[in-house]
Scaffold this motif. Structure first.
Motif, PDB file in Angstrom:
ATOM      1  N   ASN A 163       0.805  -1.221   0.000  1.00  0.00           N
ATOM      2  CA  ASN A 163       0.000   0.000   0.000  1.00  0.00           C
ATOM      3  C   ASN A 163       0.840   1.274   0.000  1.00  0.00           C
ATOM      4  N   GLY A 164       2.125   1.172  -0.238  1.00  0.00           N
ATOM      5  CA  GLY A 164       2.991   2.350  -0.294  1.00  0.00           C
ATOM      6  C   GLY A 164       4.180   2.077  -1.176  1.00  0.00           C
ATOM      7  N   ILE A 165       4.985   3.109  -1.418  1.00  0.00           N
ATOM      8  CA  ILE A 165       6.113   3.000  -2.343  1.00  0.00           C
ATOM      9  C   ILE A 165       7.100   1.933  -1.880  1.00  0.00           C
ATOM     10  N   VAL A 166       7.559   1.109  -2.818  1.00  0.00           N
ATOM     11  CA  VAL A 166       8.594   0.111  -2.562  1.00  0.00           C
ATOM     12  C   VAL A 166       9.904   0.636  -3.139  1.00  0.00           C
ATOM     13  N   ASN A 167      10.861   0.944  -2.242  1.00  0.00           N
ATOM     14  CA  ASN A 167      12.121   1.578  -2.643  1.00  0.00           C
ATOM     15  C   ASN A 167      13.227   0.601  -2.982  1.00  0.00           C
ATOM     16  N   THR A 168      13.157  -0.597  -2.425  1.00  0.00           N
ATOM     17  CA  THR A 168      14.242  -1.552  -2.624  1.00  0.00           C
ATOM     18  C   THR A 168      13.698  -2.970  -2.656  1.00  0.00           C
ATOM     19  N   ILE A 169      14.250  -3.788  -3.526  1.00  0.00           N
ATOM     20  CA  ILE A 169      13.814  -5.168  -3.720  1.00  0.00           C
ATOM     21  C   ILE A 169      15.047  -6.058  -3.836  1.00  0.00           C
ATOM     22  N   VAL A 170      15.103  -7.115  -3.040  1.00  0.00           N
ATOM     23  CA  VAL A 170      16.251  -8.024  -3.056  1.00  0.00           C
ATOM     24  C   VAL A 170      15.743  -9.463  -3.017  1.00  0.00           C
ATOM     25  N   PRO A 171      16.142 -10.314  -3.967  1.00  0.00           N
ATOM     26  CA  PRO A 171      15.738 -11.726  -3.901  1.00  0.00           C
ATOM     27  C   PRO A 171      16.401 -12.424  -2.722  1.00  0.00           C
TER      28      PRO A 171
ATOM     29  N   GLY B 272      11.981 -16.189  -2.970  1.00  0.00           N
ATOM     30  CA  GLY B 272      11.256 -15.170  -2.219  1.00  0.00           C
ATOM     31  C   GLY B 272      11.942 -13.820  -2.346  1.00  0.00           C
ATOM     32  N   TRP B 273      11.406 -12.830  -1.627  1.00  0.00           N
ATOM     33  CA  TRP B 273      11.896 -11.457  -1.788  1.00  0.00           C
ATOM     34  C   TRP B 273      11.863 -10.698  -0.473  1.00  0.00           C
ATOM     35  N   TYR B 274      12.898  -9.887  -0.261  1.00  0.00           N
ATOM     36  CA  TYR B 274      12.879  -8.872   0.783  1.00  0.00           C
ATOM     37  C   TYR B 274      12.571  -7.534   0.125  1.00  0.00           C
ATOM     38  N   ILE B 275      11.630  -6.782   0.709  1.00  0.00           N
ATOM     39  CA  ILE B 275      11.270  -5.481   0.155  1.00  0.00           C
ATOM     40  C   ILE B 275      11.269  -4.433   1.267  1.00  0.00           C
TER      41      ILE B 275
ATOM     42  N   ASN C  93       5.247  -2.776   8.761  1.00  0.00           N
ATOM     43  CA  ASN C  93       5.803  -1.454   8.526  1.00  0.00           C
ATOM     44  C   ASN C  93       7.153  -1.477   7.822  1.00  0.00           C
ATOM     45  N   TYR C  94       7.192  -0.984   6.593  1.00  0.00           N
ATOM     46  CA  TYR C  94       8.387  -0.527   5.887  1.00  0.00           C
ATOM     47  C   TYR C  94       9.360  -1.617   5.424  1.00  0.00           C
ATOM     48  N   ALA C  95       9.300  -2.806   5.981  1.00  0.00           N
ATOM     49  CA  ALA C  95      10.183  -3.893   5.552  1.00  0.00           C
ATOM     50  C   ALA C  95       9.432  -5.212   5.678  1.00  0.00           C
ATOM     51  N   ALA C  96       9.580  -6.076   4.658  1.00  0.00           N
ATOM     52  CA  ALA C  96       8.839  -7.332   4.673  1.00  0.00           C
ATOM     53  C   ALA C  96       9.594  -8.400   3.898  1.00  0.00           C
ATOM     54  N   HIS C  97       9.274  -9.647   4.206  1.00  0.00           N
ATOM     55  CA  HIS C  97       9.800 -10.791   3.474  1.00  0.00           C
ATOM     56  C   HIS C  97       8.627 -11.576   2.906  1.00  0.00           C
ATOM     57  N   ILE C  98       8.629 -11.748   1.605  1.00  0.00           N
ATOM     58  CA  ILE C  98       7.603 -12.537   0.920  1.00  0.00           C
ATOM     59  C   ILE C  98       8.252 -13.838   0.485  1.00  0.00           C
TER      60      ILE C  98
ATOM     61  N   ILE D 174      18.234  -2.637   1.317  1.00  0.00           N
ATOM     62  CA  ILE D 174      18.351  -3.951   1.949  1.00  0.00           C
ATOM     63  C   ILE D 174      19.457  -4.722   1.239  1.00  0.00           C
ATOM     64  N   ALA D 175      20.296  -5.413   2.004  1.00  0.00           N
ATOM     65  CA  ALA D 175      21.326  -6.289   1.442  1.00  0.00           C
ATOM     66  C   ALA D 175      21.430  -7.538   2.309  1.00  0.00           C
ATOM     67  N   ILE D 176      21.785  -8.666   1.686  1.00  0.00           N
ATOM     68  CA  ILE D 176      21.814  -9.955   2.375  1.00  0.00           C
ATOM     69  C   ILE D 176      23.232 -10.508   2.402  1.00  0.00           C
ATOM     70  N   SER D 177      23.610 -11.047   3.560  1.00  0.00           N
ATOM     71  CA  SER D 177      24.878 -11.765   3.701  1.00  0.00           C
ATOM     72  C   SER D 177      24.652 -12.930   4.647  1.00  0.00           C
ATOM     73  N   GLY D 178      24.509 -14.132   4.089  1.00  0.00           N
ATOM     74  CA  GLY D 178      24.245 -15.305   4.905  1.00  0.00           C
ATOM     75  C   GLY D 178      22.948 -15.176   5.664  1.00  0.00           C
ATOM     76  N   SER D 179      23.034 -15.303   6.986  1.00  0.00           N
ATOM     77  CA  SER D 179      21.832 -15.207   7.814  1.00  0.00           C
ATOM     78  C   SER D 179      21.556 -13.785   8.288  1.00  0.00           C
ATOM     79  N   ASN D 180      22.351 -12.841   7.784  1.00  0.00           N
ATOM     80  CA  ASN D 180      22.185 -11.448   8.200  1.00  0.00           C
ATOM     81  C   ASN D 180      21.556 -10.608   7.091  1.00  0.00           C
ATOM     82  N   ILE D 181      20.629  -9.767   7.494  1.00  0.00           N
ATOM     83  CA  ILE D 181      19.982  -8.831   6.582  1.00  0.00           C
ATOM     84  C   ILE D 181      20.348  -7.417   7.038  1.00  0.00           C
TER      85      ILE D 181
END
Length: 712
Positions: free
Chosen positions: A90-98, A103-106, A119-124, A145-152
């Motif tokens: 329901n609002g602007i998505v500024n960043t998208i990371v597989p 799946g995706w982090y947004i 709010n503001y960050a989600a994992h689909i 958003i950036a991913i490294s192993g088990s860390n976001i």
């Protein structure tokens, strides 16, 4: 100009008799104000709504109908078709990371994904379902958003995230989103980009301090303790919008003109050890760079530039990563800003605020060839507003932005949808050449009124009868309304069609602003001639009585200010019924012996009533206890059981703050405490049917969703 506005702001729209009959005979009150997600999106205003057992009809001032997607959409890389399994935002998505597993982090400015508040960050996850266990819950907007192993790693504008105080940057767990208890670089302002290379975390934005050191707009951090690298300090002199680590190189883009010890306009390549700018690599664009994608020996740039490396390149360029020279043959030539670019194999995806790129008409999104920059001929999602972010995985690209719909279909001022799923009826297209202001349904006939001169493929001035199967105007039903006429209201009673508006001739007779037409040949009734001296906005029928509201002060042979009850046989005004409001009546609804009126008045029967009142249809009396006290004008009224829905320009009604739409109790006039759609601009029309409420207007947001003109 025709008088179609009240007080210069509110469009005059009326409820047809069918809506009223349905309202009080069939429906039960809607329990909440949630928008049905598949409600289509118009590109303009909606002034009229009607239904039959199968379809919902809308009329207004629009030229396109689009599929609602929310502010992010998953598209097939080949066809551009939408994957509907992904929940809407329901609002602007500024960043998208597989996430690497489908799946995706947004991240962005959204507060809801699908029907879930987040709010503001989600994992689909890979099945398209929101991961409700991962909820960092940042306190404000997420930009990176950036991913490294088990860390976001998450960057943005927030001050708390994952249960910790964290300014603009945090490391969170990929299982539940809790923040790392010790990793806290604490930048003093926004983080806009994150790129990871081994144990190094590169971040950029608009900060001046981070990781315990002075670092202007770009820094390298340790992934263990969050400290800034003591030697790596490119010291950009303005914001850095993105940072990309690639091998031993670190690319930066933004608004800077100096970085890494060199004069560099908007883009630079830095050494990952020293932070120094490459002494030879200098594309030197003449405008801001907003997007970058590095693939092998090529760097793709997007932004607002029109020249790069001495070559004319409008907002897109392909750069050699060895010497910084622009490819002379790759020239997509965008006519507007390109916010982001992503290279996927031999395909280049671009998103932004353009209408033409790669030699093709493309609205805010395109797939380009990596050899010559030509746009793919079949990939054309067509976003209704700008796009800013893009990610890819497998055969999908995920795009985010400020858009709320894709794939518009041409529909000029009138359209219909299947009730069952609200999909556009592709075959029904009457195509009016001007605004449609009112709609009414009678069996297989659809009556439309407005300002048009052609509709349904025929010349018809202001009013027409349309076939409900083909949308074609009836060949023989032509009231021959005078050119320049306007019809605001159509009401039906058996074989009689009552029309009101602004006209002087209709159905073969001189008629001032109101007439009764035959439903077979469109001739005006030769006897029924109330002869209103000014515009009629709304007509409502109850038995043998015709209730009329408008701008008049003489109608039916009597002095009647703005509201009158007429006889259905001779058109004379009732001799005793004269409520005499002191302002226009624009809408009405009848329930038994109760008549609810809305408009611009502040008194009725010499009693204070702000914009809403309840009258007895038989006696010339006002309900003394029903007084919702709207703060401003009312455009529409519709009844559902013991509830009355009102729309207009008000900000309070029924004792509650309510922006332009409310549900009131028909007995007490108090506003429903839980039903609050909160429209951001005028609501012109409300149509209640069964347990649903259809809403049309000038709004662009309603019920916390970006919705232009129409909501269900």
């Amino acid at each position: 100009m025709k008088k179609r506005y009240i007080l210069g702001t509110i469009f005059i729209v009326v409820i047809t008799v069918l809506s009223i009959l349905l309202a009080f005979s069939k429906i039960s009150a809607a329990a909440s104000a949630n928008i049905y997600e598949n409600t289509p999106v118009t590109n303009g205003y909606v002034y009229a709504i009607a239904t039959d057992p199968t379809y919902v009809y809308i009329g207004g001032q629009f030229t396109r109908i689009s599929t609602y997607t929310g502010s992010s959409v998953l598209l097939n890389t080949t066809s551009g078709s939408r994957n509907t399994s992904i929940p809407k935002t329901n609002g602007i998505v500024n960043t998208i990371v597989p996430d690497g597993s489908g799946g995706w982090y947004i991240g962005g400015s959204f507060t809801k994904v699908g029907t879930q508040s987040i709010n503001y960050a989600a994992h689909i996850n890979s099945s398209g379902i929101l991961d409700t266990t991962w909820n960092p819950n940042p306190s404000s907007i997420v930009d990176a958003i950036a991913i490294s192993g088990s860390n976001i790693y998450i960057g943005g504008l927030f001050s708390t995230i994952g249960g910790q105080t964290r300014n603009a940057l945090a490391k969170v767990n990929n299982t539940d989103g809790t923040a790392d208890a010790t990793w806290n670089p604490n930048p003093n302002s926004v983080v806009e980009s994150i790129s990871i290379s081994g144990s190094d975390i590169y971040v950029s934005g608009q900060f001046a301090t981070i990781g315990g050191l002075t670092r202007n707009n770009v820094a390298k951090l340790n992934d263990t303790n969050g400290n800034a690298d003591v030697t790596w300090n490119p010291n950009a002199n303005a914001q850095v919008d993105a940072v990309v680590a690639s091998g031993t190189d670190v690319y930066v883009i933004g608004a800077f003109t100096s970085v890494g010890g060199q004069t560099r306009n908007y883009v630079a390549k830095l050494n990952n050890t020293t932070g120094a700018a490459d002494s030879l690599w200098n594309p030197n664009p003449n405008g801001t760079v907003l997007g970058i994608s590095v693939v092998g020996s090529t760097v793709y740039l997007s932004g607002q530039f029109t020249n790069i490396g001495g070559l004319a390149k409008n907002r897109l360029a392909k750069i050699n990563n060895a010497n910084g020279l622009a490819d002379g043959t790759w020239d997509p030539n965008s006519d507007g800003k390109v916010n982001n670019v992503l290279a996927v194999g031999t395909d280049i995806y671009v998103v932004g605020e353009f209408t033409n790129v790669g030699g093709q008409a493309r609205k805010n999104g395109a797939k380009l060839n990596d050899t010559n920059g030509a746009a793919d001929l079949t990939w054309n999602p067509t976003f209704d507003d700008y796009a800013v972010s893009i990610g890819s995985y497998g055969t999908d690209v995920y795009v985010g932005g400020a858009f709320v719909s894709i794939g518009p279909v041409v529909r000029n001022n009138i359209a219909r949808f299947l009730k069952s799923d609200m999909t556009l009826d592709a075959s029904w297209d009457p195509s009016s050449d001007n605004n449609v202001l009112t709609l009414a349904v009678s069996g297989s006939d659809i009556y439309a009124g407005g300002e048009f001169t052609t509709i349904g493929g025929k010349s018809r001035n202001a009013v027409a009868k349309l076939n409900n199967t083909t949308g074609a105007a009836d060949n023989t039903w032509d009231p021959r309304t005078v050119l320049g006429a306007l019809v605001n209201s159509v009401a039906i009673s058996g074989s009689d069609i009552y029309v009101g508006g602004q006209f002087t001739s209709i159905g073969g007779f001189s008629r001032s602003n109101i007439a009764k037409l035959n439903n077979t040949n469109a001739d005006a009734d030769p006897i029924w001639n109330p002869n209103s001296n000014n515009a009629v906005y709304t007509i409502n029928i109850s038995g043998t009585d015709i209730f009329v509201g408008g701008l008049f002060n003489i109608i039916g042979g009597a002095a009647r200010s703005y509201l009158a009850k007429l006889n259905n046989t001779n058109g004379n005004a009732d001799g005793t019924w004269s409520p005499n409001p002191n302002g226009y009546v624009t809408s009405m609804a009848i329930s038994g012996s109760d008549l609810y009126i809305g408009g611009t008045f502040t008194s009725v029967l010499s009693t204070g009533r702000n914009y809403l009142a309840k009258l007895n249809t038989s006696t010339n009396t006002l309900d003394s206890s029903w007084n919702p006290l709207a703060s401003s004008t009312i455009s529409s009224v519709s009844i559902s059981g013991t509830d009355i829905y009102v729309g207009g320009n008000f900000t309070s009604v029924g004792g509650q703050t309510r922006n332009r739409i409310a549900k009131l109790d028909t007995i007490t006039g108090s506003a429903d405490l839980s039903w609050n759609p909160n429209a951001n601009s005028t609501v012109n029309e409300i149509y209640a049917s069964n347990s649903d409420v259809y809403v049309g207007g000038n709004f662009s947001t309603i019920s916390s969703q970006n919705r232009m003109g129409f909501a269900y």
